[in-house]
Design a protein around this motif. Structure first.
Motif, PDB file in Angstrom:
ATOM      1  N   PRO A 134      -1.780   8.042  -5.102  1.00 48.19           N
ATOM      2  CA  PRO A 134      -1.591   7.235  -3.892  1.00 48.19           C
ATOM      3  C   PRO A 134      -2.674   6.186  -3.644  1.00 48.19           C
ATOM      4  O   PRO A 134      -2.549   5.383  -2.730  1.00 48.19           O
ATOM      5  N   GLU A 135      -3.738   6.185  -4.466  1.00 52.60           N
ATOM      6  CA  GLU A 135      -4.789   5.187  -4.272  1.00 52.60           C
ATOM      7  C   GLU A 135      -4.227   3.796  -4.515  1.00 52.60           C
ATOM      8  O   GLU A 135      -3.440   3.574  -5.432  1.00 52.60           O
ATOM      9  N   SER A 136      -4.638   2.858  -3.674  1.00 57.20           N
ATOM     10  CA  SER A 136      -4.107   1.496  -3.752  1.00 57.20           C
ATOM     11  C   SER A 136      -5.228   0.487  -3.936  1.00 57.20           C
ATOM     12  O   SER A 136      -6.351   0.683  -3.471  1.00 57.20           O
ATOM     13  N   ALA A 137      -4.897  -0.617  -4.597  1.00 60.41           N
ATOM     14  CA  ALA A 137      -5.859  -1.710  -4.760  1.00 60.41           C
ATOM     15  C   ALA A 137      -6.024  -2.504  -3.475  1.00 60.41           C
ATOM     16  O   ALA A 137      -7.000  -3.246  -3.316  1.00 60.41           O
ATOM     17  N   GLY A 138      -5.062  -2.367  -2.536  1.00 59.05           N
ATOM     18  CA  GLY A 138      -5.158  -3.043  -1.245  1.00 59.05           C
ATOM     19  C   GLY A 138      -5.177  -4.553  -1.382  1.00 59.05           C
ATOM     20  O   GLY A 138      -4.739  -5.134  -2.376  1.00 59.05           O
ATOM     21  N   ALA A 139      -5.699  -5.208  -0.350  1.00 55.88           N
ATOM     22  CA  ALA A 139      -5.786  -6.666  -0.367  1.00 55.88           C
ATOM     23  C   ALA A 139      -7.000  -7.145  -1.158  1.00 55.88           C
ATOM     24  O   ALA A 139      -7.008  -8.255  -1.684  1.00 55.88           O
ATOM     25  N   ASP A 140      -8.010  -6.318  -1.243  1.00 55.39           N
ATOM     26  CA  ASP A 140      -9.230  -6.675  -1.953  1.00 55.39           C
ATOM     27  C   ASP A 140      -9.730  -5.451  -2.718  1.00 55.39           C
ATOM     28  O   ASP A 140     -10.076  -4.442  -2.088  1.00 55.39           O
ATOM     29  N   PRO A 141      -9.693  -5.410  -4.060  1.00 57.36           N
ATOM     30  CA  PRO A 141      -9.503  -6.580  -4.925  1.00 57.36           C
ATOM     31  C   PRO A 141      -8.044  -6.938  -5.200  1.00 57.36           C
ATOM     32  O   PRO A 141      -7.754  -8.008  -5.704  1.00 57.36           O
ATOM     33  N   GLY A 142      -7.103  -6.044  -4.898  1.00 57.03           N
ATOM     34  CA  GLY A 142      -5.704  -6.326  -5.172  1.00 57.03           C
ATOM     35  C   GLY A 142      -5.345  -6.078  -6.627  1.00 57.03           C
ATOM     36  O   GLY A 142      -6.178  -5.643  -7.436  1.00 57.03           O
ATOM     37  N   PRO A 143      -4.080  -6.334  -6.992  1.00 54.26           N
ATOM     38  CA  PRO A 143      -3.660  -6.194  -8.394  1.00 54.26           C
ATOM     39  C   PRO A 143      -4.422  -7.140  -9.316  1.00 54.26           C
ATOM     40  O   PRO A 143      -5.016  -8.130  -8.871  1.00 54.26           O
TER      41      PRO A 143
ATOM     42  N   THR B 173       0.803  -1.210   0.000  1.00 51.22           N
ATOM     43  CA  THR B 173       0.000   0.000   0.000  1.00 51.22           C
ATOM     44  C   THR B 173       0.839   1.264   0.000  1.00 51.22           C
ATOM     45  O   THR B 173       0.477   2.265  -0.615  1.00 51.22           O
ATOM     46  N   SER B 174       1.967   1.249   0.713  1.00 54.02           N
ATOM     47  CA  SER B 174       2.767   2.454   0.877  1.00 54.02           C
ATOM     48  C   SER B 174       4.239   2.094   0.980  1.00 54.02           C
ATOM     49  O   SER B 174       4.615   0.917   1.050  1.00 54.02           O
ATOM     50  N   THR B 175       5.073   3.142   0.993  1.00 51.03           N
ATOM     51  CA  THR B 175       6.507   2.991   1.187  1.00 51.03           C
ATOM     52  C   THR B 175       6.924   3.845   2.376  1.00 51.03           C
ATOM     53  O   THR B 175       6.556   5.015   2.474  1.00 51.03           O
ATOM     54  N   ASP B 176       7.693   3.245   3.278  1.00 51.92           N
ATOM     55  CA  ASP B 176       8.203   3.943   4.459  1.00 51.92           C
ATOM     56  C   ASP B 176       9.718   4.047   4.347  1.00 51.92           C
ATOM     57  O   ASP B 176      10.393   3.050   4.040  1.00 51.92           O
TER      58      ASP B 176
ATOM     59  N   ALA C  12       3.087   4.963  -2.262  1.00 49.24           N
ATOM     60  CA  ALA C  12       3.627   4.218  -3.397  1.00 49.24           C
ATOM     61  C   ALA C  12       3.946   2.814  -2.916  1.00 49.24           C
ATOM     62  O   ALA C  12       4.813   2.629  -2.064  1.00 49.24           O
ATOM     63  N   GLY C  13       3.228   1.837  -3.425  1.00 49.99           N
ATOM     64  CA  GLY C  13       3.454   0.450  -3.052  1.00 49.99           C
ATOM     65  C   GLY C  13       3.140  -0.457  -4.218  1.00 49.99           C
ATOM     66  O   GLY C  13       2.745   0.001  -5.303  1.00 49.99           O
ATOM     67  N   GLY C  14       3.288  -1.745  -3.995  1.00 51.73           N
ATOM     68  CA  GLY C  14       3.003  -2.684  -5.074  1.00 51.73           C
ATOM     69  C   GLY C  14       1.571  -2.604  -5.558  1.00 51.73           C
ATOM     70  O   GLY C  14       1.275  -2.864  -6.723  1.00 51.73           O
ATOM     71  N   GLY C  15       0.651  -2.225  -4.657  1.00 55.12           N
ATOM     72  CA  GLY C  15      -0.748  -2.128  -5.047  1.00 55.12           C
ATOM     73  C   GLY C  15      -1.176  -0.768  -5.537  1.00 55.12           C
ATOM     74  O   GLY C  15      -2.361  -0.556  -5.827  1.00 55.12           O
TER      75      GLY C  15
ATOM     76  N   VAL D  69       1.366  -1.270  -9.715  1.00 57.66           N
ATOM     77  CA  VAL D  69       2.819  -1.396  -9.860  1.00 57.66           C
ATOM     78  C   VAL D  69       3.208  -2.868  -9.936  1.00 57.66           C
ATOM     79  O   VAL D  69       4.095  -3.249 -10.719  1.00 57.66           O
ATOM     80  N   THR D  70       2.572  -3.708  -9.156  1.00 56.69           N
ATOM     81  CA  THR D  70       2.854  -5.152  -9.203  1.00 56.69           C
ATOM     82  C   THR D  70       2.555  -5.713 -10.582  1.00 56.69           C
ATOM     83  O   THR D  70       3.329  -6.523 -11.127  1.00 56.69           O
ATOM     84  N   ASP D  71       1.454  -5.303 -11.180  1.00 54.32           N
ATOM     85  CA  ASP D  71       1.127  -5.768 -12.537  1.00 54.32           C
ATOM     86  C   ASP D  71       2.191  -5.327 -13.534  1.00 54.32           C
ATOM     87  O   ASP D  71       2.567  -6.092 -14.437  1.00 54.32           O
ATOM     88  N   ALA D  72       2.691  -4.090 -13.389  1.00 51.97           N
ATOM     89  CA  ALA D  72       3.736  -3.599 -14.290  1.00 51.97           C
ATOM     90  C   ALA D  72       5.010  -4.412 -14.140  1.00 51.97           C
ATOM     91  O   ALA D  72       5.678  -4.745 -15.134  1.00 51.97           O
ATOM     92  N   ASN D  73       5.366  -4.761 -12.909  1.00 50.44           N
ATOM     93  CA  ASN D  73       6.557  -5.583 -12.694  1.00 50.44           C
ATOM     94  C   ASN D  73       6.397  -6.964 -13.328  1.00 50.44           C
ATOM     95  O   ASN D  73       7.340  -7.491 -13.942  1.00 50.44           O
ATOM     96  N   LEU D  74       5.225  -7.558 -13.190  1.00 52.76           N
ATOM     97  CA  LEU D  74       4.994  -8.868 -13.810  1.00 52.76           C
ATOM     98  C   LEU D  74       5.030  -8.751 -15.329  1.00 52.76           C
ATOM     99  O   LEU D  74       5.628  -9.592 -16.021  1.00 52.76           O
ATOM    100  N   PHE D  75       4.426  -7.704 -15.873  1.00 58.73           N
ATOM    101  CA  PHE D  75       4.390  -7.511 -17.328  1.00 58.73           C
ATOM    102  C   PHE D  75       5.800  -7.378 -17.903  1.00 58.73           C
ATOM    103  O   PHE D  75       6.071  -7.828 -19.022  1.00 58.73           O
ATOM    104  N   LEU D  76       6.701  -6.766 -17.130  1.00 56.81           N
ATOM    105  CA  LEU D  76       8.079  -6.570 -17.597  1.00 56.81           C
ATOM    106  C   LEU D  76       8.990  -7.748 -17.278  1.00 56.81           C
ATOM    107  O   LEU D  76      10.198  -7.684 -17.515  1.00 56.81           O
ATOM    108  N   GLY D  77       8.440  -8.812 -16.718  1.00 58.31           N
ATOM    109  CA  GLY D  77       9.236 -10.007 -16.451  1.00 58.31           C
ATOM    110  C   GLY D  77      10.002  -9.966 -15.150  1.00 58.31           C
ATOM    111  O   GLY D  77      10.883 -10.802 -14.913  1.00 58.31           O
ATOM    112  N   ARG D  78       9.679  -9.030 -14.270  1.00 59.79           N
ATOM    113  CA  ARG D  78      10.440  -8.886 -13.030  1.00 59.79           C
ATOM    114  C   ARG D  78       9.871  -9.721 -11.887  1.00 59.79           C
ATOM    115  O   ARG D  78      10.441  -9.741 -10.801  1.00 59.79           O
ATOM    116  N   LEU D  79       8.758 -10.363 -12.116  1.00 61.29           N
ATOM    117  CA  LEU D  79       8.188 -11.312 -11.177  1.00 61.29           C
ATOM    118  C   LEU D  79       8.084 -12.673 -11.858  1.00 61.29           C
ATOM    119  O   LEU D  79       7.822 -12.752 -13.067  1.00 61.29           O
ATOM    120  N   VAL D  80       8.283 -13.726 -11.095  1.00 61.35           N
ATOM    121  CA  VAL D  80       8.179 -15.091 -11.612  1.00 61.35           C
ATOM    122  C   VAL D  80       6.868 -15.667 -11.080  1.00 61.35           C
ATOM    123  O   VAL D  80       6.763 -15.955  -9.879  1.00 61.35           O
TER     124      VAL D  80
END
Length: 666
Positions: free
Chosen positions: A337-346, A283-286, A319-322, A357-368
């Protein structure tokens, strides 16, 4: 983590916006677990995870909770009343005349947590020196009992002028109102300092969240029957569950504080004491800056409400994965700053419909996909191509450019956050190591270090659950303060000894009550200092040359020091620290520079700056101390994924940390 000889199962739990994290030690064997949070009822995820881990066994639990934070952010705290001096009922409404948005002519302040019809003034007054100038009237307080009960009040905050100098009036208010049988927070116990607005605000927040925390902690305690139950505080230490129920305001940033403590402990072991911590979650970055110690502040706020109890100095951005990508009113790409949170999530979690952001990382091959959460949660990328293509067309971009843009904007937001805690405060990021953790941190750490010219990145084992792990490494800490208003003179040493004496006695007594043996107790003293005539002060560690330290810190913060100006000591502070038995960090078995073949689990295509290239995929659990990797590479583990950019040398140290040598230049 190392050996632990206790018979009880020791568990650290951190509740977050997307995941609830667990780490545990069972007679020297360590494990970790993540599960989706349950925002509607955070205890549900905690209890389910603990049931899966412990079954019917008794546990020792250290818990970082977001209950107090969410109660304030969502305005869902207790029905609270404020009792203050007559004619000072509107102190929460008036506040300060500061304008955080200088050029916003229609800015609206957050309404007080306690509305006007539940704020009551009573006769009775003491002076700044603690002299009674108007007597306390118990009948005036007794007359409020029926009104408070009729209003359905669930908690009461009491904040009288100069109660830190003479607390008897506040104590008599509590004695008179005890028949209501509800929590009563007194300002001289919550914050024994001057500045009536900040003291009242902090006390009001404590009263506002205390019933919520009492219900939440009580439910967990009753359900678990824990052998020992501790709550993480915002100051980097833990306290007993019973204390947390009374002093709930001290738990507001408990989760992020656990991560900073864990980073400090691990960084020390690895040989680094100048760290910038980077905790990127769902959800966020600290972020926080550690220059030889944990960073403390008394100038925090939540949702615009001042909270003046000591807290670790942590800066948060949305700024977070969601974090959700969108198109702003000018037709430009925006992230958070709006986040998808746990529900519904990415989208790739299976329920979301908007790009994160998580979807973008997966799309670019940075997640397995098949290695996410150790393979227990398969990411679903089938919908990504069409979704990225549709949004990219609206922006006249290719899908890959869109995905890279999402990453770049998130990185820029986090870069600005790190500059707030470093450059803006007189620190050079190039002198620090970026300590990256959080579930999403490892995918962004190297590029962020490059943007800031930070020479290296340290990523600990199990970075996605470091906040929970840090709670098991934390000391037991109690903070105390007292306003003294002393001008620095030749007699100051004796005056300070007198001022610290009751705080030292209280600290030692309270820590013994928390179960600490006398030999495990240490006390740290601090002074809030300023040049005479200034309005605000700096917190300086107490030492033989504290005046020189103040001048030096003032020079660093503001660019000048007036060494001939009189110095005023405003508050004395004490941190009473209990050193509990803590698990030791394990060392890895040494290996050669070349990782074993078993550590290489495949190859994939990854995109950097629009260029696709082959990257080796490594299983972090099979890496050994001394192994070296050259990017491009993707390193997978249960709680996180680490992306190593092309040409970046990476080594595994003896403590299982990954050290990415980013070079410090762009």
């Amino acid at each position: 983590m190392g050996q632990d000889n206790s018979e009880n199962l020791v568990v650290g739990v951190d509740t977050g916006g997307t995941f609830t994290d667990f780490i545990w030690c069972d007679r020297g064997a360590w494990g970790e677990h993540k599960r989706l949070s349950t925002p509607a009822d955070p205890a549900e995820a905690v209890l389910a995870g603990l049931s899966e881990i412990a079954g019917q066994r008794r546990i020792e639990l250290v818990h970082g909770s977001t209950v107090a934070t969410n109660a304030i952010l969502e305005k869902k705290g207790a029905c609270t009343a404020l009792i203050t001096n007559r004619h000072f009922e509107d102190i929460l409404e008036i506040g300060r005349q500061n304008r955080p948005e200088l050029y916003n002519l229609i800015v609206r302040k957050n309404p007080p947590l306690i509305p006007a019809d539940r704020r009551f003034g009573i006769p009775g007054r003491v002076s700044v020196d603690g002299v009674e100038i108007e007597p306390f009237n118990p009948d005036a307080v007794s007359s409020l009992v029926e009104r408070l009960a009729a209003a359905g009040v669930e908690s009461i905050a009491v904040s009288l002028l100069f109660s830190f100098a003479r607390p008897e009036h506040e104590q008599m208010v509590r004695k008179t109102l005890r028949t209501l049988d509800i929590p009563i927070s007194l300002s001289h116990e919550t914050l024994s300092e001057f500045r009536e607005y900040e003291r009242t605000s902090t006390t009001a927040i404590n009263a506002y969240v205390a019933p919520k925390m009492e219900n939440y902690i009580g439910r967990l305690r009753d359900s678990l029957g824990a052998a020992r139950f501790r709550i993480m505080q915002s100051n980097g230490g833990s306290i007993s569950a019973a204390t947390a129920m009374r002093e709930s305001v001290r738990t507001i940033l408990s989760g992020p504080a656990g991560g900073v403590v864990g980073a400090w402990r691990i960084g020390q072991k690895a040989g680094f004491d100048k760290l910038i911590t980077f905790d990127m979650g769902g959800t966020s970055t600290d972020v926080a800056l550690l220059d030889g110690g944990l960073p403390l502040t008394t100038e925090s706020a939540i949702a615009g409400y001042p909270v003046k109890v000591p807290m670790l100095d942590i800066h948060t951005v949305g700024a977070g994965g969601g974090s959700l990508a969108g198109i702003d009113g000018g037709g430009s790409l925006m992230v958070g700053p709006e986040s998808a949170g746990a529900d519904p999530g990415p989208i790739c979690y299976g329920k979301g419909e908007r790009i994160t952001v998580t979807d973008a990382n997966l799309f670019l091959g940075r997640l397995v996909p098949e290695s996410f959460l150790g393979g227990s949660m398969l990411l679903q990328g089938a919908q990504l191509a069409s979704t990225f293509a549709g949004m990219a067309a609206k922006l006249s971009l290719s899908p890959v450019e869109l995905a890279q843009g999402v990453i770049d904007i998130a990185d820029a937001t986090m870069e600005r956050a790190i500059k707030v805690i470093s450059v803006e405060r007189g620190f050079d990021p190039r002198e620090f190591t970026l300590f990256s953790f959080g579930g999403a941190g490892g995918m962004h750490a190297a590029s962020l270090a490059s943007l800031l010219e930070i020479p290296r990145v340290l990523i600990p084992a199990n970075p996605g659950i470091l906040s929970a792990g840090g709670m098991l490494l934390a000391d037991i800490i109690k903070d105390y303060s007292q306003t003294v208003m002393l001008t620095l003179t030749a007699d100051s040493a004796a005056q300070l000894d007198t001022a610290f004496a009751p705080l030292l006695a209280a600290g030692e007594d309270d820590l013994r009550g928390e179960g600490m043996a006398p030999q495990a107790i240490a006390c740290e003293r601090y002074l809030d200092m300023r040049y005479k005539g200034q309005s605000y002060e700096l917190m300086i560690p107490f030492s033989a040359d504290y005046a020189a330290c103040f001048h030096d810190r003032h020079q660093q913060m503001y660019g000048y020091a007036n060494r001939d100006q009189e110095i005023e000591i405003v508050n004395v502070r004490l941190r009473a620290i209990g050193r509990p038995r803590r698990p030791e960090l394990p060392r890895l078995e040494p290996g050669g520079p070349e990782p074993d073949a078993a550590a290489r689990i495949g190859t994939g295509t990854i995109s950097f700056s629009g260029e696709s290239m082959a990257a080796t995929i490594y299983d972090r659990s099979k890496l050994q101390g001394g192994n070296r990797i050259i990017g491009p590479a993707v390193i997978v583990e249960y709680s996180s994924t680490i992306v190593v950019p092309p040409g970046v040398p990476t080594r595994v140290d003896e403590w299982a940390n990954l050290i990415l040598e980013t070079g410090g230049s762009r």
